[in-house]
Design an enzyme around this catalytic site. Sequence first.
Site, PDB file in Angstrom:
ATOM      1  N   LYS A  85       0.835  -1.198   0.000  1.00  0.00           N
ATOM      2  CA  LYS A  85       0.000   0.000   0.000  1.00  0.00           C
ATOM      3  C   LYS A  85       0.870   1.247   0.000  1.00  0.00           C
ATOM      4  O   LYS A  85       0.670   2.173  -0.798  1.00  0.00           O
ATOM      5  CB  LYS A  85      -0.899  -0.027   1.242  1.00  0.00           C
ATOM      6  CG  LYS A  85      -1.922   1.063   1.249  1.00  0.00           C
ATOM      7  CD  LYS A  85      -2.913   0.871   2.371  1.00  0.00           C
ATOM      8  CE  LYS A  85      -3.865  -0.271   2.084  1.00  0.00           C
ATOM      9  NZ  LYS A  85      -4.356  -0.969   3.235  1.00  0.00           N
ATOM     10  N   ARG A  94      -3.211   2.794   8.334  1.00  0.00           N
ATOM     11  CA  ARG A  94      -3.572   1.574   7.593  1.00  0.00           C
ATOM     12  C   ARG A  94      -2.412   0.605   7.505  1.00  0.00           C
ATOM     13  O   ARG A  94      -1.256   1.002   7.345  1.00  0.00           O
ATOM     14  CB  ARG A  94      -4.048   1.954   6.178  1.00  0.00           C
ATOM     15  CG  ARG A  94      -5.244   2.892   6.218  1.00  0.00           C
ATOM     16  CD  ARG A  94      -5.436   3.592   4.894  1.00  0.00           C
ATOM     17  NE  ARG A  94      -6.099   2.752   3.925  1.00  0.00           N
ATOM     18  CZ  ARG A  94      -6.077   2.987   2.623  1.00  0.00           C
ATOM     19  NH1 ARG A  94      -5.399   4.016   2.135  1.00  0.00           N
ATOM     20  NH2 ARG A  94      -6.724   2.203   1.803  1.00  0.00           N
ATOM     21  N   GLY A 108      -7.875  -7.332   3.809  1.00  0.00           N
ATOM     22  CA  GLY A 108      -8.773  -7.386   4.962  1.00  0.00           C
ATOM     23  C   GLY A 108      -8.253  -8.191   6.142  1.00  0.00           C
ATOM     24  O   GLY A 108      -8.951  -8.336   7.139  1.00  0.00           O
ATOM     25  N   MET A 128      -5.454  -7.696   8.037  1.00  0.00           N
ATOM     26  CA  MET A 128      -4.892  -6.905   9.143  1.00  0.00           C
ATOM     27  C   MET A 128      -5.780  -5.679   9.375  1.00  0.00           C
ATOM     28  O   MET A 128      -6.770  -5.475   8.692  1.00  0.00           O
ATOM     29  CB  MET A 128      -3.470  -6.512   8.814  1.00  0.00           C
ATOM     30  CG  MET A 128      -2.529  -7.696   8.832  1.00  0.00           C
ATOM     31  SD  MET A 128      -0.845  -7.227   8.501  1.00  0.00           S
ATOM     32  CE  MET A 128      -0.894  -6.696   6.824  1.00  0.00           C
ATOM     33  N   ARG A 145      -3.065  -1.672  -6.677  1.00  0.00           N
ATOM     34  CA  ARG A 145      -2.210  -2.876  -6.580  1.00  0.00           C
ATOM     35  C   ARG A 145      -2.592  -3.841  -7.695  1.00  0.00           C
ATOM     36  O   ARG A 145      -3.682  -3.723  -8.278  1.00  0.00           O
ATOM     37  CB  ARG A 145      -2.360  -3.546  -5.212  1.00  0.00           C
ATOM     38  CG  ARG A 145      -3.742  -4.063  -4.979  1.00  0.00           C
ATOM     39  CD  ARG A 145      -3.933  -4.647  -3.607  1.00  0.00           C
ATOM     40  NE  ARG A 145      -5.353  -4.884  -3.399  1.00  0.00           N
ATOM     41  CZ  ARG A 145      -5.928  -5.057  -2.236  1.00  0.00           C
ATOM     42  NH1 ARG A 145      -5.221  -5.009  -1.143  1.00  0.00           N
ATOM     43  NH2 ARG A 145      -7.219  -5.282  -2.145  1.00  0.00           N
ATOM     44  N   HIS A 180     -15.995  -9.397   0.480  1.00  0.00           N
ATOM     45  CA  HIS A 180     -14.930 -10.253   1.020  1.00  0.00           C
ATOM     46  C   HIS A 180     -15.031 -11.670   0.461  1.00  0.00           C
ATOM     47  O   HIS A 180     -14.060 -12.239  -0.032  1.00  0.00           O
ATOM     48  CB  HIS A 180     -15.052 -10.273   2.546  1.00  0.00           C
ATOM     49  CG  HIS A 180     -14.048 -11.162   3.197  1.00  0.00           C
ATOM     50  ND1 HIS A 180     -14.317 -12.468   3.532  1.00  0.00           N
ATOM     51  CD2 HIS A 180     -12.756 -10.954   3.504  1.00  0.00           C
ATOM     52  CE1 HIS A 180     -13.242 -13.008   4.057  1.00  0.00           C
ATOM     53  NE2 HIS A 180     -12.274 -12.108   4.054  1.00  0.00           N
ATOM     54  N   SER A 214      12.851 -44.799 -19.925  1.00  0.00           N
ATOM     55  CA  SER A 214      11.713 -44.047 -19.399  1.00  0.00           C
ATOM     56  C   SER A 214      11.676 -44.265 -17.886  1.00  0.00           C
ATOM     57  O   SER A 214      11.551 -45.408 -17.427  1.00  0.00           O
ATOM     58  CB  SER A 214      10.412 -44.513 -20.048  1.00  0.00           C
ATOM     59  OG  SER A 214       9.333 -43.812 -19.492  1.00  0.00           O
ATOM     60  N   CYS A 236       7.624 -41.422 -17.119  1.00  0.00           N
ATOM     61  CA  CYS A 236       6.218 -41.779 -17.265  1.00  0.00           C
ATOM     62  C   CYS A 236       5.527 -42.041 -15.945  1.00  0.00           C
ATOM     63  O   CYS A 236       4.382 -42.443 -15.901  1.00  0.00           O
ATOM     64  CB  CYS A 236       6.053 -42.957 -18.218  1.00  0.00           C
ATOM     65  SG  CYS A 236       6.840 -44.455 -17.612  1.00  0.00           S
ATOM     66  N   TYR A 288      11.320 -35.872 -22.719  1.00  0.00           N
ATOM     67  CA  TYR A 288       9.872 -35.716 -22.588  1.00  0.00           C
ATOM     68  C   TYR A 288       9.373 -36.143 -21.217  1.00  0.00           C
ATOM     69  O   TYR A 288      10.072 -36.838 -20.487  1.00  0.00           O
ATOM     70  CB  TYR A 288       9.130 -36.509 -23.678  1.00  0.00           C
ATOM     71  CG  TYR A 288       9.238 -38.015 -23.544  1.00  0.00           C
ATOM     72  CD1 TYR A 288       8.332 -38.724 -22.767  1.00  0.00           C
ATOM     73  CD2 TYR A 288      10.246 -38.718 -24.200  1.00  0.00           C
ATOM     74  CE1 TYR A 288       8.429 -40.100 -22.631  1.00  0.00           C
ATOM     75  CE2 TYR A 288      10.353 -40.090 -24.066  1.00  0.00           C
ATOM     76  CZ  TYR A 288       9.446 -40.778 -23.279  1.00  0.00           C
ATOM     77  OH  TYR A 288       9.546 -42.137 -23.129  1.00  0.00           O
TER      78      TYR A 288
END
Length: 872
Positions: free
Chosen positions: A22, A91, A100, A102, A334, A449, A762, A830, A850
């Site tokens: 903030k 704040r 919300g 704090m 923000r 909220h 694999s 795999c 892969y």
Amino acid sequence: MNPLVYHFEAAHGLGKELLGGKGAGLSEMMHLGLPVPNGFIISTPACLDFLTHKTLPVQLWDEVLTHIGWLEQTSKKVFGGLQNPLLVSVRSGAKFSMPGMMDTLLNLGLNDQTTQALADETNNPRFAWDSYRRFIALYGDVVQGIPKHRFDHLMDRLKEERQASNDLDLNAFDLEQLTRRFKSLYLEQGDQFPEDPMVQLENAVRAVFASWNNRRAVTYRQLNSIPDNLGTAVTVQEMVFGNLGQTSGTGVGFTRDPNTGENKIFGEFLFQAQGEDVVAGIRTPEPLEALERRLPDVHSQLVETVRLLERHYQDMQDFEFTVEQGKLFLLQTRGAKRTSLAAAKVAIDLALEGLISRQQAIERFTPSMLEQVLHPRLISHHQATLLTKGLPASPGAVSGAVVFSSEAALEEAKYKKVLLVTTETSPEDIAGMNAAVGILTARGGMTSHAAVVARGMGKPAVVGAETMRVNPLEGWLQVGDTRVLAGEILTLDGASGQVFLGEVAVEASQASPELEQLLLWADAQRRLKIRANADTPKDATRARQFGAEGIGLCRTEHMFFGDQRLPWVRQMIMTQDIKKEQEALSHLLEMQRNDFQGIFLAMDDLPVTVRLLDPPLHEFLPVLETLAVEVALQQSKNEAPSQNQDVLARVRQLHETNPMMGLRGVRLLLTRPAILEMQVRAIAEAACDLQKKGKHPRPEIMIPLVGLTSELSQTRALIKKVLEQVFDEQKIELDIPIGTMIEIPRACLIADQLATQADFFSFGTNDLTQMTLGFSRDDAQGKFLSRYLEMGVLEDDPFATLDTAGVGQLVEQATQAGLKARADLKIGVCGEHGGDPASINYFHQLGLDYVSCSPFRIPIARLSAAHAALKK
Ligand code: PEP
Ligand code: MG
């Protein structure tokens, strides 16, 4: 010594860690020349010091006093002054946004005298008393710990007495009365309300610091993996007043729609209101269009300003603002929380608008967001009974048993899926919301909220279902004549806002055009190929639609179940008569050939790794105990010896105490070569047949559970022999690579030798994890693994996320040794880890070719592989 307090200009560029989100945002906005009330920031080190020593650092208070003096000068107001009193907001604001969680105070500096001064100066006593009563309630709650609902209760009582439908119907006299009642309540709790603004400020700063460790903040940090050692900054800012008459108000908004990502400013505004009124649901807020109608100039200034903020931060913003007598002030900006679907659209749009690169767009869309987008939705609800409709606050469809409190949600979620139903939620409900599968509220808007938190959690939510009444004490909700009791099932659809009685079927969601686009961009970034684990033509087709580039694991044993097949499989396994074995095998050959044709066709021109039969044989046999009981019963009835007795004898013979480490995989193939011959023949014949029809089958044959070089070389020789036979018969030759799974620790240790006998590796990380940790795949979870996770003995479930420190070392060693022995060795994974983002990142770093995962996880794997490639 570094300063602890900075005024907004001086704070510019010092970063969120020090200033909190903030503070940093306000300082940045001031620097950009935007209309921001002036103020200063108490930085996070002061909070950390306070939390350690439980007292405010000495240096801090000197600096605060200096800054109050400075603010008095710049605002030309006096803190506690009887003329032109300076009021401030205090704040909280940490590095990571914790909406919300704090505490925050508004109108600090008011007492009996300054309130009178404010009333005289503005010639608006209603405004002055409204501000004062708000301050006492906030201060009482935040500093003194007097529950907020006790103040709310006094407010409700006064409204009843005055027959007022909302706070706007109360006049100055009423609000003065209310203030007196608030003060009495305060005194009842054992203390005099402090009239000295400096005392107010000091206590407020302490309380906001301390709110870093309140229960809901701690829970929120746990849920969002935010470290506990950051502390919060405190912003002290000159008040501007949204409650100062008809042309004042307060609002919140988003630069784009947080639900869909649509490029359209979206927000809510309340005339004659302050601070949290919009999100707290005091009155129903109006859409921003109301502001546009009544104060068009302010509206266009707002639009211009927030667009500028979006360009400046190169991201969608959420903002808070206040209008004081027709003048706009920004109070916060923000990066906006948004649904995952919106995140995809915003990322794409910002890239197309040239604000960010395609790579940044991909980086902003995380695999866990994708997981949320693939949320289920309702299949068809035409038969279902609609109970009510609210706002579609957070998408996804879900059914659950109704609970009416967070406590009940936490308790009952242990046994079943629950929906948390409340009039509205508050930050106290965060743990309950987390435990529930969905959230339904009777009040609140899209920025309430419940809506914001549910979106952040990726949980379906419907809010503001205004026809619904909730009575948590008696445990029911009611819409019209329909009453729903605690424990009854509802289904809610967070995408449409509809709520249905009972359970309605849901299906996995379809990919949106935005997702397709982002995944295509991701494909261009990744190096890892993505294959699917699929055993049927249907799964193979689906996998290909999801973007699979082949099959990395076709488990042939999955083809052996089903009424038509199991009897032949059992005969094949149990018989000791060669003829009967042949009979069973020829039936199975026919079926397997068809299976393979379908799969190769679905994956035409893409590799399909078929693994020869692997599972422990007991999976196909009758259960020993059941069979034994049956035979014993027959014997007790003196029935003639049945066929069952022979079967029982054979099942006993084949029984293993530890089948996972028993006759399976390569061990079975070498000791029962007829099975191997049948399977290899089925693969080769299916491929030859398709090739002749002009298709491009690309099978690969994989041998499971190899731990010895000789196992591999002998099996390979057998496979080659069958392949040559089939090619001779079919007069056609195909290139069919033969490789091995690496799933036994010993195989990793001798990978250099195995590589001389294999065209590919694999990693079967399921078995490799089982055998490296010595944790049973089948039993560990229920027996001790979940306790280990709770106790922190393990951080992650090693069967879900690769244990890089242990199992990973084996994978790394085997990869390096394999490639050293054979540079063109293809290497993949795999096991289940092939679909896990963190593990995929690790496999990318190791340089594998892969990963292979279940069809539904293919999109996640594609995105994760791109993220891995983009990581610096
Ligand atoms: C493995 O062990 O990782 C593997 C893929 O094989 P399965 O799960 O079939 O044992
Ligand atoms: Mg295995």
